[in-house]
Structure formats: structure tokens, C-alpha cells
Design a protein around this motif. Sequence first.
Motif, PDB file in Angstrom:
ATOM      1  N   HIS A  97       0.864  -1.180   0.000  1.00 16.71           N
ATOM      2  CA  HIS A  97       0.000   0.000   0.000  1.00 16.71           C
ATOM      3  C   HIS A  97       0.899   1.228   0.000  1.00 16.71           C
ATOM      4  O   HIS A  97       2.094   1.139   0.277  1.00 16.71           O
ATOM      5  CB  HIS A  97      -0.972  -0.014   1.184  1.00 16.71           C
ATOM      6  CG  HIS A  97      -0.346   0.124   2.538  1.00 16.71           C
ATOM      7  ND1 HIS A  97       0.540  -0.788   3.070  1.00 16.71           N
ATOM      8  CD2 HIS A  97      -0.495   1.094   3.485  1.00 16.71           C
ATOM      9  CE1 HIS A  97       0.903  -0.391   4.287  1.00 16.71           C
ATOM     10  NE2 HIS A  97       0.293   0.739   4.556  1.00 16.71           N
ATOM     11  N   HIS A  99       1.336   3.929   1.775  1.00 19.08           N
ATOM     12  CA  HIS A  99       1.751   4.753   2.915  1.00 19.08           C
ATOM     13  C   HIS A  99       3.271   4.931   2.902  1.00 19.08           C
ATOM     14  O   HIS A  99       4.025   4.021   2.542  1.00 19.08           O
ATOM     15  CB  HIS A  99       1.289   4.120   4.235  1.00 19.08           C
ATOM     16  CG  HIS A  99      -0.169   4.365   4.511  1.00 19.08           C
ATOM     17  ND1 HIS A  99      -0.872   3.692   5.477  1.00 19.08           N
ATOM     18  CD2 HIS A  99      -1.049   5.236   3.938  1.00 19.08           C
ATOM     19  CE1 HIS A  99      -2.132   4.129   5.500  1.00 19.08           C
ATOM     20  NE2 HIS A  99      -2.255   5.053   4.569  1.00 19.08           N
ATOM     21  N   ASP A 101       5.681   4.924   5.007  1.00 26.11           N
ATOM     22  CA  ASP A 101       6.631   4.020   5.672  1.00 26.11           C
ATOM     23  C   ASP A 101       6.805   2.702   4.917  1.00 26.11           C
ATOM     24  O   ASP A 101       7.604   1.862   5.334  1.00 26.11           O
ATOM     25  CB  ASP A 101       6.235   3.775   7.141  1.00 26.11           C
ATOM     26  CG  ASP A 101       4.828   3.255   7.316  1.00 26.11           C
ATOM     27  OD1 ASP A 101       3.932   3.675   6.563  1.00 26.11           O
ATOM     28  OD2 ASP A 101       4.613   2.417   8.212  1.00 26.11           O
ATOM     29  N   HIS A 102       6.102   2.554   3.798  1.00 24.78           N
ATOM     30  CA  HIS A 102       6.254   1.354   2.969  1.00 24.78           C
ATOM     31  C   HIS A 102       6.872   1.655   1.609  1.00 24.78           C
ATOM     32  O   HIS A 102       7.185   0.725   0.860  1.00 24.78           O
ATOM     33  CB  HIS A 102       4.901   0.656   2.787  1.00 24.78           C
ATOM     34  CG  HIS A 102       4.332   0.174   4.091  1.00 24.78           C
ATOM     35  ND1 HIS A 102       4.334  -1.149   4.474  1.00 24.78           N
ATOM     36  CD2 HIS A 102       3.801   0.875   5.136  1.00 24.78           C
ATOM     37  CE1 HIS A 102       3.812  -1.256   5.678  1.00 24.78           C
ATOM     38  NE2 HIS A 102       3.482  -0.041   6.107  1.00 24.78           N
ATOM     39  N   HIS A 181      -7.246  -1.666   5.603  1.00 28.66           N
ATOM     40  CA  HIS A 181      -6.290  -0.994   6.487  1.00 28.66           C
ATOM     41  C   HIS A 181      -6.821   0.390   6.851  1.00 28.66           C
ATOM     42  O   HIS A 181      -6.316   1.407   6.393  1.00 28.66           O
ATOM     43  CB  HIS A 181      -4.940  -0.929   5.754  1.00 28.66           C
ATOM     44  CG  HIS A 181      -3.858  -0.160   6.435  1.00 28.66           C
ATOM     45  ND1 HIS A 181      -3.666  -0.129   7.789  1.00 28.66           N
ATOM     46  CD2 HIS A 181      -2.869   0.611   5.910  1.00 28.66           C
ATOM     47  CE1 HIS A 181      -2.622   0.635   8.073  1.00 28.66           C
ATOM     48  NE2 HIS A 181      -2.128   1.109   6.948  1.00 28.66           N
ATOM     49  N   ASP A 203      -0.007  -3.798   6.014  1.00 27.89           N
ATOM     50  CA  ASP A 203      -0.765  -3.382   7.192  1.00 27.89           C
ATOM     51  C   ASP A 203      -2.221  -3.812   7.049  1.00 27.89           C
ATOM     52  O   ASP A 203      -2.805  -3.738   5.969  1.00 27.89           O
ATOM     53  CB  ASP A 203      -0.724  -1.854   7.339  1.00 27.89           C
ATOM     54  CG  ASP A 203       0.673  -1.336   7.594  1.00 27.89           C
ATOM     55  OD1 ASP A 203       1.614  -2.154   7.648  1.00 27.89           O
ATOM     56  OD2 ASP A 203       0.826  -0.108   7.736  1.00 27.89           O
TER      57      ASP A 203
HETATM   58 ZN   LIG Z   1      -0.037   1.774   6.512  1.00 30.09          ZN
END
Ligand SMILES: [Zn+2]
Length: 324
Positions: A97, A99, A101-102, A181, A203
Amino acid sequence: MTVATTVLAVSAAAGASPSTADTTAFDIVPLGVEGGVVEGSTSAWFIARHGHEQGLACDAGTLVPGIRAAIAKGGFPAGTRPSDVLHRRIGAYLITHPHLDHVAGLVMVSPDDRAKPIFALPEVNAALAADYFNWSAWPNMGDRGKPPLLARYRYRDLAPSAEGVPVEDTGLAVTAFPLSHGGTLSTAFLVRAGEDAMLCMGDTGPDAVEHSTRLDSLWQAVAPLVRAGRLRAIIVETSYPDPRRDEDLFGHLTPRWLHRELGRLAELAGGAGKLTDLPVVIGHIKPSVDGGPETVATIARQLSEGEGPPVRYVIAEQGLRLEF
Ligand SMILES: [Zn+2]
């Protein structure tokens, strides 16, 4: 393409079982294991068919710092150049996904990366093109979206639950399953190496809190693999310790909720005994800004003490190679 067996040693501290070339299916190097807040070790996993140098990265929150840590800790052979891991060993990206932090590591390193595919659900690839590689957040390194297209990365859309799509030069094939998520579409990737498989889950919140059936659908899809003893590992998040109010989960899991979800998988697979010693690799723990290890220890204890099936929890450490 094989690596000398001496460099395949697994750190006992990481909790991996002793394994042999005969029974091992996957080599996994955690490149980033935390769930945001602090940069430098956010979600990213190098996954290769056992003994293959070339594999893929499942999420890419942290790349170069994780690669450097792994070389220092023996996750990759001593003397390996970080650029060799980045350019050659990581042959493709799977993005769960969009976001930050990914994906932050992928965006940051893209000017020095090599041409490769990004496999994701269509909505996730669309978000990468619209939100990051858009000539505003960053130059357009993709092959879609706002021109000019630098086309270093080729978006490869995966239809949900479709038959495994081969990832070039890795001996691996991937299937994408949607996850819920907290209002964002996330993904679980089933990675296959021949008859064997493992799950790299992005997540996700529990179905009961997300008002979703996506985890249940995933468990139904992989239950036959569990029953056949072919699911070798699950990588999954546990962002927060218990207790935590459902309305404060924000699309994440706690030990209690993971126990409950794995219980559902056990039910579908023919009983808790079917999950005995199944490695469940825990990532995405939210660290504290002050750097205390308490949260990790608390989650590890709650996982091992709770009522879930008798799986083997492995708290992932950046750079320490795991074999399953
Ligand atoms: Zn996330």
C-alpha cells in the motif's frame, strides 16, 4: 546463482529454526521492521527462493540503510556491495500500500536504481503514480502518469487473487489479496517458490474492527496450503501492544487480534495443530521516539502468552537473515 553454505548461517537470536538446503524454501532478509515514527527501519523485506541471489523486495520503506545493516550483520555475504543488492538482487518490488513508511526507500533511491517492475494491485500502482512519481513529490520514475515518463519502473497490475504471476529471474510467483487498512486498500502477497509458499502481509486491521471479510478470504485461500504443510511462513504486522481500544487501532493489529485471526486460519485449515511451529514473522511494531525496547518486549510476551494457535513467533530484526 548459489551462495556458499557458510554464508547462509542464520542467527539463532532471530529465532529461526536450523534448516538444511533440502527443506528450506525461502531466504528472507528484513530490511526494515518498524511501523513508522522513526526513519531508517520502516517496512521492507528481501525475499528470495532459497539459495537464489536474485529475489524481490516486499515493500520498500527502507532500502539502503537496511541493505547496509544486513551486510554488516551477515544477512548478505560479507563483502557484498550495497549497489549489488539494490541493482541486481532486488529484481522487483511488491508494494502492499502507498503509505510513506512502505515506499519512502523506493522513492528516495529511484535515481540510483535500475529498471525493474513494481507489482501491486491496480489502485496501489495508481496511487504511486499520482502521489509520488508525479513531478511534484518526485520526478516521474514510472511508466504512467504525468509526462515525461522516465520509465525506470514498470507498473505491473495484479488482479486480486489471480493465479501466481511469475517474477522474472527470481523463480518466484506472486498473487495479491486485498486487505483492509483503516480505509486504505492494503495487500497480502502470496509468494510461491514451486510447491512452497509464504505470505508477506501489508498493514491490516482485524476483520471485526474493519467491518471487512478480507482477512477471512485470505485465510480461506491459504488454508489448503497450511493443510498440505506448504505454507512456510507468514510476515504480518503487530503495530501495538494490548490493551488498545478498537477505535484507536487505525487499521492495525495487536497480539490479541492476531491470535484471533490466526485462530480463524487454524479453524479453516483443520485445527490449531495444523499451525504448530508455523513461523509468524512480526514486523511494523511502532517504536517509541525515545528508543526504549519496552514495546517490542511487551508485544513479544503478549504474543507468546496469549491464546492463539501454537505458531512460532519471530520478532524480526533488521538485517538478520531468516530461512524457512
Ligand atoms: Zn499503513
